[in-house]
Design a protein around this motif. Structure first.
Motif, short mmCIF file in Angstrom:
data_model
loop_
_atom_site.label_atom_id
_atom_site.label_comp_id
_atom_site.label_asym_id
_atom_site.label_seq_id
_atom_site.Cartn_x
_atom_site.Cartn_y
_atom_site.Cartn_z
N THR A 34 33.19 58.02 50.63
CA THR A 34 34.18 57.54 50.56
C THR A 34 34.25 56.15 51.23
N TYR A 35 33.78 56.32 52.69
CA TYR A 35 33.73 55.19 53.47
C TYR A 35 32.84 54.28 53.11
N LEU A 36 31.72 54.68 52.53
CA LEU A 36 30.89 53.70 51.84
C LEU A 36 31.60 52.88 50.64
N TRP A 37 32.31 53.54 49.75
CA TRP A 37 33.10 52.87 48.81
C TRP A 37 34.02 51.98 49.38
N THR A 38 34.85 52.25 50.49
CA THR A 38 35.59 51.52 51.06
C THR A 38 34.89 50.34 51.47
N PHE A 39 33.93 50.28 52.19
CA PHE A 39 33.00 49.12 52.87
C PHE A 39 32.58 48.49 51.67
N ALA A 40 32.10 48.86 50.45
CA ALA A 40 31.93 47.95 49.37
C ALA A 40 32.89 47.42 48.48
N ILE A 41 33.83 47.88 48.47
CA ILE A 41 35.03 47.33 47.61
C ILE A 41 35.49 46.27 48.31
N SER A 42 35.65 46.38 49.59
CA SER A 42 36.07 45.57 50.68
C SER A 42 35.43 44.33 50.70
N LEU A 43 34.38 44.57 50.93
CA LEU A 43 33.20 43.55 50.77
C LEU A 43 33.17 42.67 49.44
N ASP A 44 33.33 43.33 48.40
CA ASP A 44 33.32 43.00 47.33
C ASP A 44 34.36 41.73 46.93
N ASP A 45 35.55 41.85 47.62
CA ASP A 45 36.74 41.00 47.88
C ASP A 45 36.26 39.68 48.46
N ALA A 46 35.41 39.70 49.30
CA ALA A 46 35.19 38.22 50.18
C ALA A 46 34.88 37.19 49.38
N PRO A 47 34.01 37.23 48.28
CA PRO A 47 33.74 35.81 47.76
C PRO A 47 35.10 35.15 47.13
N ARG A 48 35.92 36.08 46.57
CA ARG A 48 37.29 35.55 45.97
C ARG A 48 38.02 34.93 46.99
N LEU A 49 38.03 35.62 48.11
CA LEU A 49 39.03 35.28 49.26
C LEU A 49 38.25 33.89 50.10
N VAL A 50 37.20 33.95 49.96
CA VAL A 50 36.47 32.41 50.50
C VAL A 50 36.74 31.47 49.55
N GLU A 51 36.81 31.61 48.33
CA GLU A 51 37.30 30.55 47.11
C GLU A 51 38.95 30.25 47.50
N GLU A 52 39.73 31.25 47.54
CA GLU A 52 41.10 31.20 47.77
C GLU A 52 41.29 30.24 49.08
N LEU A 53 40.62 30.31 50.09
CA LEU A 53 40.71 29.76 51.39
C LEU A 53 40.25 28.41 51.29
N SER A 54 39.01 27.95 50.57
CA SER A 54 38.58 26.78 50.20
C SER A 54 39.64 25.90 49.55
N LYS A 55 40.39 26.62 48.48
CA LYS A 55 41.27 25.90 47.72
C LYS A 55 42.41 25.58 48.42
N LEU A 56 42.79 26.39 49.47
CA LEU A 56 43.95 26.05 50.08
C LEU A 56 43.60 24.96 51.03
N LYS A 57 42.65 24.91 51.62
CA LYS A 57 42.24 24.06 52.75
C LYS A 57 42.44 22.59 52.03
N ASP A 58 41.81 22.56 50.76
CA ASP A 58 41.95 21.30 50.07
C ASP A 58 43.44 20.75 49.75
#
Length: 288
Positions: free
Chosen positions: A256-280
């Motif tokens: 379960t902790y492995l899946w928690t880690f995996a799913i949360s890490l999976d959100d990272a690319p989308r969050l980076v995109e949103e932050l790039s969009k917001l900075k601009d």
């Protein structure tokens, strides 16, 4: 517009946070509570699994109670969210329009920037809670794995460090792509108004190309994360298989902790995109 223009994202987010402090504290207090509960539930689940195997009904039902508490807190957060963030956007749009008009920005660009300003509210409403959840889950899962399955925790920590080293370059390219995309979107109203076939085809062709480039980078990021997770799961399952006296509850907690880690890490690319969009957007839209 120069890509090196001093960003105002932090200034805008600080302004919104200051103006709506009570609403945001209520919302993110619930976000923090929900994440703390989510971080503890695999351990409660491991005790419940072992309790089921040992015929201990009362102990097993503690898991059901934990689930009810988590979903109750999550429900309360979602109820508060809508009321808070619709009010914030209502109070945000007016100063954006007034600031743009004072600067002499034309109506079409002002309209585009008012629409873009919604992204700041979306950040607080959707992306910041996801970011908080991801940080809680990634660091919390690593910490718990280090406690209950040390070498799995070490591998998970190494994955975080490796992706952290890659992140600055990834963010830099994303910032450039969103700068170009938002430039095109600001010109869209004028292109539609002129309604010239060649100009429209060029405009939407460029928009399409930029969106595809952004999507391709996200897809590659997900693939890289998937490969890292396959390695982590493979190492962990090998360790668990070779270990003597492992209980079913322990296996449940680790997986379960492995899946928690995996799913949360999976959100990272989308969050980076949103932050790039917001900075601009922060370079284009001022609310204070």
């Amino acid at each position: 517009m120069n890509i090196n223009t001093q960003p105002t994202m932090a200034k805008t987010l600080k302004y919104i946070a200051k103006q709506h402090k009570k609403r945001l504290l209520a919302t993110f207090g619930l976000v923090a509570a929900e994440n703390i509960l989510l971080l503890t539930y695999p351990l409660v689940g491991s005790f419940a699994v072992n309790a089921v195997l040992n015929g201990q009904l009362v102990s097993a039902l503690a898991y059901a109670l934990t689930v009810l508490i988590i979903w109750s807190v999550g429900s309360a957060r979602r109820a508060v969210d809508t009321r808070a963030f619709t009010r914030i956007y209502t109070e945000l749009a007016v100063p954006v329009i007034l600031n743009q008009r004072i600067k002499g920005i034309d109506t079409s660009t002002t309209s585009a920037r008012v629409a873009l300003s919604r992204e700041f509210v979306n950040f607080f409403e959707h992306h910041l809670p996801t970011l908080i959840t991801s940080i809680f889950s990634i660091l919390g899962a690593v910490a718990m794995l280090l406690l209950i399955e040390f070498w799995s925790g070490v591998v998970a920590l190494a994955i975080v460090v490796c992706f952290g080293l890659i992140l600055p370059r990834y963010v830099k390219v994303n910032d450039l792509l969103y700068f170009k995309l938002n430039n095109r979107l600001e010109k869209e109203v004028d292109c539609v108004k002129r309604a010239q076939n060649r100009e429209l085809m060029k405009h939407y062709g460029l928009v399409e190309k930029l969106r595809v480039l952004i999507s391709n980078r996200e897809a590659l990021s997900f693939l890289a994360i998937g490969i890292a997770m396959a390695v982590l799961f493979g190492i962990t399952l090998t360790l668990l298989t070779l270990k003597q006296g492992v209980t079913a509850g322990h296996i449940y907690a680790v997986i379960t902790y492995l899946w928690t880690f995996a799913i949360s890490l999976d959100d990272a690319p989308r969050l980076v995109e949103e932050l790039s969009k917001l900075k601009d957007i922060g370079k284009r839209v001022e609310v204070a």
